[in-house]
Design a protein around this motif. Sequence first.
Motif, PDB file in Angstrom:
ATOM      1  N   TYR A  40      95.915  20.093  91.207  1.00  0.00           N
ATOM      2  CA  TYR A  40      96.737  20.787  92.217  1.00  0.00           C
ATOM      3  C   TYR A  40      95.972  21.823  93.035  1.00  0.00           C
ATOM      4  CZ  TYR A  40     100.911  18.811  89.933  1.00  0.00           C
ATOM      5  OH  TYR A  40     101.854  17.977  89.383  1.00  0.00           O
ATOM      6  N   GLY A  41      95.270  22.742  92.389  1.00  0.00           N
ATOM      7  CA  GLY A  41      94.592  23.811  93.111  1.00  0.00           C
ATOM      8  C   GLY A  41      93.235  23.364  93.638  1.00  0.00           C
ATOM      9  N   ALA A  42      92.621  24.229  94.466  1.00  0.00           N
ATOM     10  CA  ALA A  42      91.412  23.811  95.177  1.00  0.00           C
ATOM     11  C   ALA A  42      90.138  24.481  94.672  1.00  0.00           C
ATOM     12  CB  ALA A  42      91.587  24.056  96.676  1.00  0.00           C
ATOM     13  N   ALA A  43      90.200  25.088  93.478  1.00  0.00           N
ATOM     14  CA  ALA A  43      88.978  25.708  92.944  1.00  0.00           C
ATOM     15  C   ALA A  43      88.666  25.207  91.530  1.00  0.00           C
ATOM     16  CB  ALA A  43      89.114  27.223  92.954  1.00  0.00           C
ATOM     17  N   PRO A  44      88.627  23.880  91.331  1.00  0.00           N
ATOM     18  CA  PRO A  44      88.382  23.384  89.967  1.00  0.00           C
ATOM     19  C   PRO A  44      87.002  23.759  89.425  1.00  0.00           C
ATOM     20  CG  PRO A  44      88.294  21.565  91.547  1.00  0.00           C
ATOM     21  CD  PRO A  44      88.779  22.783  92.296  1.00  0.00           C
TER      22      PRO A  44
END
Length: 247
Positions: A40-44
């Motif tokens: 979901y988020g953009a900083a894995p």
Amino acid sequence: MRAVIISDIHANLEALEAVLAAIEGETFDRLLILGDLVGYGAAPVEVMERLSAWPGPMDWIRGNHDKAVAGIDRAEDFNLLAQVSLRWTRQQLSEDQLDTLRALPQGPVSLDGVGVLCHGAPFDEDTYVFSPLEAAMSFEFTPAPLIFFGHTHVACMFVETEDDVLGYGLEGDEGELEIDPSRRYLINPGSVGQPRDGDPRAAYIVFDGERKSVAWHRVEYDVPGAQRRILEAGLPKMLADRLAVGG
Ligand code: ZN
């Protein structure tokens, strides 16, 4: 044991940083992570780096998103948003980070003398524990006095009484539960990076074995920053929008 317990970080670095800043200066014996580090988020990449660099002892287990990104699960039941984010996340992570995800233990994992950690239900890591019925099934499955779980992104707890299972939301800025040793508890810290209980703030709990207490907290974080990162990555706008409402 004094432990900080987090779940469902979902590659939201801004939210994770806010939680880490909130606990800075406190002493903990362990960091416990209940799964879904990514998705979901953009900083894995950054979230995996930050968590891997935790200076003290840590226990972590896998969530359904970690499993899917790692290729353990084919994620056929994932919705479109989750599928898009899964493919994108897999492209971002290094081979080492994918290996780390692949090696995450499957819950339930027992925490000596305290209880167990699981992502969904103790009897099935992918099952959502939303209702007293699923909670009762969970209590039936394990004799553990304390079961910490995530997956629903809802900060809540269930208490097993003599003849019933009661559910409560962990609401407000913070609060504390005194653990009654004659009862058993299922406790969800809520989500760090994608709350779905109507409170957009990052959630975490602190378990204190000596004081026999569980304290819950919500912290504000840089939501616009996390949203910008999602949009700049070309991920669906809805993933950014929902962060503002905690839904
Ligand atoms: Zn999740």
